[in-house]
Design an enzyme around this catalytic site. Structure first.
Site, PDB file in Angstrom:
ATOM      1  N   HIS A  22      30.071 -21.154 -21.480  1.00 23.38           N
ATOM      2  CA  HIS A  22      30.528 -20.780 -22.861  1.00 23.38           C
ATOM      3  C   HIS A  22      30.477 -22.132 -23.765  1.00 23.38           C
ATOM      4  CE1 HIS A  22      31.809 -16.793 -22.255  1.00 23.38           C
ATOM      5  NE2 HIS A  22      32.270 -17.174 -21.382  1.00 23.38           N
TER       6      HIS A  22
ATOM      7  N   ASP B   6      22.129 -11.123 -35.433  1.00 27.42           N
ATOM      8  CA  ASP B   6      23.038 -11.232 -34.192  1.00 27.42           C
ATOM      9  C   ASP B   6      22.066 -11.790 -33.247  1.00 27.42           C
ATOM     10  OD1 ASP B   6      25.362  -9.790 -32.800  1.00 27.42           O
ATOM     11  OD2 ASP B   6      23.697  -9.493 -31.469  1.00 27.42           O
TER      12      ASP B   6
ATOM     13  N   GLU C  49      29.148 -13.657 -32.009  1.00 21.73           N
ATOM     14  CA  GLU C  49      27.473 -14.210 -32.362  1.00 21.73           C
ATOM     15  C   GLU C  49      26.857 -13.673 -33.288  1.00 21.73           C
ATOM     16  OE1 GLU C  49      27.215 -11.092 -29.172  1.00 21.73           O
ATOM     17  OE2 GLU C  49      28.520 -12.245 -29.752  1.00 21.73           O
TER      18      GLU C  49
END
Length: 376
Positions: A248, A235, A278
């Site tokens: 973004h 992650d 993610e």
């Protein structure tokens, strides 16, 4: 948000097959450009329905919204939709039953589950019922649009194939000159369709649907032959803060860059997938404990050393990842247990300060690089 043309550039690209054959036969391209794309939004939340309806009407879709599933299924039976956005939280009937009824009644309709009622069981069940995608709320509009466009591409290719097959049947004598070229074009279109079904639209890694199927197969193989299978979950640390700081689009660039780093640091027979948002997943097949720890550390240090784009191409920023892994048959013997154990190890890495690796080793969470119990 600005409107985007329908069909998308990728759908338009597939029309080259139709143009080639149409021009060969002197009757122009087939009628794919004239499609009126229809969408149903099934969501008990008024604001959610309105948001999705506005977003896709701005992109040229004809959108019909429903607060319950029964009415939507009836409408689809009467005139099928191309794409359905389904929230499993509807209350008049069970959301998964609606998914099943839609797939049975309208076999060419692609159903994208977009829901806040997220669970591993519902995700697996939705994919078993042939949902095109399973997306957790809240969802970025860019991710939702990308998923709808991928479904749109798939529909366009399927329709194109159907029209070409019909045309071949009706005009066999005239088409003999074009059969060889048409066969090559159809093979390329079908190969693109098959690849599209298993790839993440942003990173081009394998998608969650493919990964779940492959994980199940590999766990079964591990049980049968006693071979080692390791699941690594990783992650991006503080990714929300990165998106808030740089936007973004830069976040998407970071995901694409990270995907390449992952592919560069695993073997050809290993499997890398975007697990969600993610979070990424890697299957290391028949890898020793030492090799797994080495690969994880190589990935961690490579990400730490990578320059990710900031506000401009000349402005670079740093990101780190946390990794957790578990193996079967040593740590667990089934697919759900393997995911839970790897996720627990990932959580321990986060709790230990991030930018580190934790292993679920026989029920103990350890730092595999030093072989001691994890702190934190």
């Amino acid at each position: 948000m600005p409107s985007e043309p329908v069909p998308s550039h990728r759908v338009a690209a597939t029309l080259s097959v139709a143009r080639v054959i149409g021009e060969e036969l002197g009757r122009g391209s087939l009628c794919m450009n004239d499609i009126a794309w229809r969408m149903a939004v099934i969501d008990p939340d008024t604001e959610g329905r309105s948001f999705a309806q506005r977003a896709f009407e701005d992109r040229g879709w004809v959108v019909q919204s429903f607060d319950g599933g029964a009415e939507a299924v009836a409408a689809c039976r009467q005139k099928p939709f191309d794409v359905v956005l389904l929230d499993l939280g509807i209350t008049d009937v069970d959301g998964l039953d609606v998914l099943r009824d839609l797939r049975e009644a309208c076999v060419d309709t692609e159903v994208i589950v977009v829901t806040s009622h997220v669970s591993l069981d519902s995700a697996i069940r939705a994919l078993e019922l042939d949902a095109y995608a399973y997306i957790a709320k809240p969802v970025e509009i860019s991710d939702l649009v990308r998923s709808v466009e991928n479904a749109q591409d798939k529909i366009a290719l399927q329709r194109l194939n159907s029209e070409l097959i019909e045309h071949l049947c009706r005009n066999q004598a005239e088409l003999e000159r074009a059969i060889e070229e048409a066969t090559r074009e159809l093979a390329r279109a079908n190969a693109r369709l098959q690849e599209m079904a298993v790839r993440d639209g942003l990173t081009n890694l394998y998608n969650r649907r493919y990964f779940d199927e492959r994980l199940g197969d590999e766990v079964s193989r591990s049980k049968r032959y006693g071979s080692r299978l390791t699941l690594v979950l990783l992650d991006i640390d503080h990714f929300k803060a990165h998106n808030d700081a740089y936007g973004h689009l830069r976040g998407d660039d970071a995901l694409i860059t990270l995907a390449q780093v992952l592919q560069d640091n695993v073997r050809r027979n290993d499997v890398v997938a975007r697990f969600g948002g993610e979070e990424f997943a890697i299957l290391l097949i028949e890898a020793t404990e030492d090799h797994v720890a080495t690969v994880c550390e190589r990935i961690r240090s490579a990400v730490e050393a990578t320059a990710f784009m900031g506000h401009t191409p000349s402005h670079s920023v740093s990101l780190t990842v946390s990794l957790g892994y578990a193996s079967c048959p040593t740590d667990t013997s089934d697919m759900a247990g393997l995911i839970e154990s790897a996720d627990e190890a990932l959580y321990a890495a986060k709790a230990s300060g991030r930018n580190c690796i934790r292993s679920y080793a026989g029920g103990r969470l350890i730092d595999p690089l030093v072989g001691t119990d994890a702190a934190g």
